[in-house]
Design a protein around this motif. Sequence first.
Motif, PDB file in Angstrom:
ATOM      1  N   LEU A 217      31.422  27.859  37.558  1.00 11.66           N
ATOM      2  CA  LEU A 217      32.035  28.601  38.380  1.00 11.66           C
ATOM      3  C   LEU A 217      33.769  28.494  39.209  1.00 11.66           C
ATOM      4  O   LEU A 217      33.874  29.281  39.379  1.00 11.66           O
ATOM      5  N   ARG A 219      35.409  27.225  37.701  1.00 13.67           N
ATOM      6  CA  ARG A 219      37.005  27.481  36.291  1.00 13.67           C
ATOM      7  C   ARG A 219      37.057  28.898  36.668  1.00 13.67           C
ATOM      8  O   ARG A 219      37.901  28.896  36.234  1.00 13.67           O
ATOM      9  N   LEU A 220      36.216  28.920  37.391  1.00 13.69           N
ATOM     10  CA  LEU A 220      36.881  30.477  37.537  1.00 13.69           C
ATOM     11  C   LEU A 220      38.273  31.053  38.778  1.00 13.69           C
ATOM     12  O   LEU A 220      38.641  31.546  39.096  1.00 13.69           O
ATOM     13  N   ASN A 221      38.064  29.739  39.504  1.00 11.72           N
ATOM     14  CA  ASN A 221      39.634  29.358  39.861  1.00 11.72           C
ATOM     15  C   ASN A 221      41.108  30.249  40.010  1.00 11.72           C
ATOM     16  O   ASN A 221      41.144  29.501  38.171  1.00 11.72           O
ATOM     17  N   ASP A 222      41.376  31.072  39.987  1.00 13.04           N
ATOM     18  CA  ASP A 222      42.718  31.377  39.695  1.00 13.04           C
ATOM     19  C   ASP A 222      43.432  31.572  40.502  1.00 13.04           C
ATOM     20  O   ASP A 222      44.148  33.109  41.273  1.00 13.04           O
ATOM     21  N   VAL A 229      37.278  30.307  43.546  1.00 12.81           N
ATOM     22  CA  VAL A 229      35.483  30.304  44.090  1.00 12.81           C
ATOM     23  C   VAL A 229      35.164  29.336  44.459  1.00 12.81           C
ATOM     24  O   VAL A 229      35.403  27.829  44.289  1.00 12.81           O
ATOM     25  N   GLN A 260      39.548  43.472  41.183  1.00 11.27           N
ATOM     26  CA  GLN A 260      39.246  41.947  40.663  1.00 11.27           C
ATOM     27  C   GLN A 260      37.225  41.896  40.800  1.00 11.27           C
ATOM     28  O   GLN A 260      37.146  40.944  40.620  1.00 11.27           O
ATOM     29  N   ILE A 264      35.089  40.018  38.633  1.00 18.61           N
ATOM     30  CA  ILE A 264      34.424  38.473  39.476  1.00 18.61           C
ATOM     31  C   ILE A 264      32.825  38.746  39.097  1.00 18.61           C
ATOM     32  O   ILE A 264      32.295  37.381  38.610  1.00 18.61           O
ATOM     33  N   GLN A 267      31.372  37.726  36.008  1.00 19.45           N
ATOM     34  CA  GLN A 267      31.873  37.161  35.696  1.00 19.45           C
ATOM     35  C   GLN A 267      30.820  35.927  35.779  1.00 19.45           C
ATOM     36  O   GLN A 267      30.376  34.856  35.258  1.00 19.45           O
ATOM     37  N   LEU A 268      30.633  35.936  37.251  1.00 22.68           N
ATOM     38  CA  LEU A 268      29.369  35.627  37.862  1.00 22.68           C
ATOM     39  C   LEU A 268      27.794  35.543  37.370  1.00 22.68           C
ATOM     40  O   LEU A 268      27.821  35.154  37.321  1.00 22.68           O
TER      41      LEU A 268
END
Length: 379
Positions: A217, A219-222, A229, A260, A264, A267-268
Amino acid sequence: MKDLLYAKRLEMLQLVERLVNIDSGSHTKKGIDEIGSILKMKFESLDFIVDTVEQQNYGNQLVIQHRDAHQPHILVVAHMDTVFPEGTAQKRPFKVKGNRAYGPGVADMKSSLVELFYAILCLKQTGQTGYKHIQIILNSDEEIGSPSSASLISEKAANKKFALILEPARTDGSLVTARRGCGQFKVDIAGVAAHSGIEPEKGRSAIEELAHKIIALHRLNDQQKGISVNVGMIDGGSAVNTIASHAAAFVDVRISEKRQDAIILKQLKKICAETHIPGTKTTLSGKMDRSPMEKNEKTNVLLGTIRQAGKEIGIEITDTATGGGSDASITSDLGIATVDGLGPIGGNAHSEEEYLEIPSLTERTLLLATVIQKLSKMT
């Protein structure tokens, strides 16, 4: 208008004090309704019609417009609730220290409620008619995502041209023209309990499975794309010598662009569909509560009018983006030109050190009155 407002500075601050000293946390219905009753009387004294939208679980909402208003094209939104629990006002009531006032909700947003009333009073007493072109919503649950008022705001926003949101201005005085969308999710893991010393091979650790998911989770930070996240809370297990049969993570998600949202969420779901510890099961719940408020051409046109109003009264208007959510996302998502942060200047919101810059109370009231008058002519 300036002379009138400056003559009422003490009166305005006294009303801020009165409102701050009433507990109005989002779940303190009695206090919110007390504030609503005070403001209802205030607006009715100016010949405004105040419709009370009754709520069972939250404070009542107020819809306000002048009796001579006909299809007003300006929506003004402010909230009466705070984040503070009942009893806070008694523990640390309103106080003034130098040019700052302190107290629960003094900036976010008790002072904005006062600003709004006196901006309208100012327009009326100086012979302006801009107040006939606005509709006001005072809601009671913004701090918890507006669960009971979002639909009301959406309904009243229909056919409006402009939306003015009265969250406090940033500490440098900037208005807010972009906000990130936000949502909250829960990841539940079901495992199999077993004694960790006698028969650990029979267990399936929900905590171990959750650990893998937390790493994925985050690693989803951008930061470049404005995506955040954060697993802010976790829960799990029953005893230190027991393999955990249950674990949960509470996840805060922020996005900068509406597109987004679907990305997102996909991805979750992908992370939660992948199993690292055989025999565990994962359930994802939650949703995006607010869409992002994106700065666009409509925003720029409205901001230009506000800047012109500021120039006329000697205030340089700057704007910024922020990661926090507000009701501005609702009106912006509907395609309405929206600017937020039109309240007085304050800082440290949601903390014991929350403050209001007292000189900004009259300054921003004058700005709001000037903006309303200008927008009233832009049909």
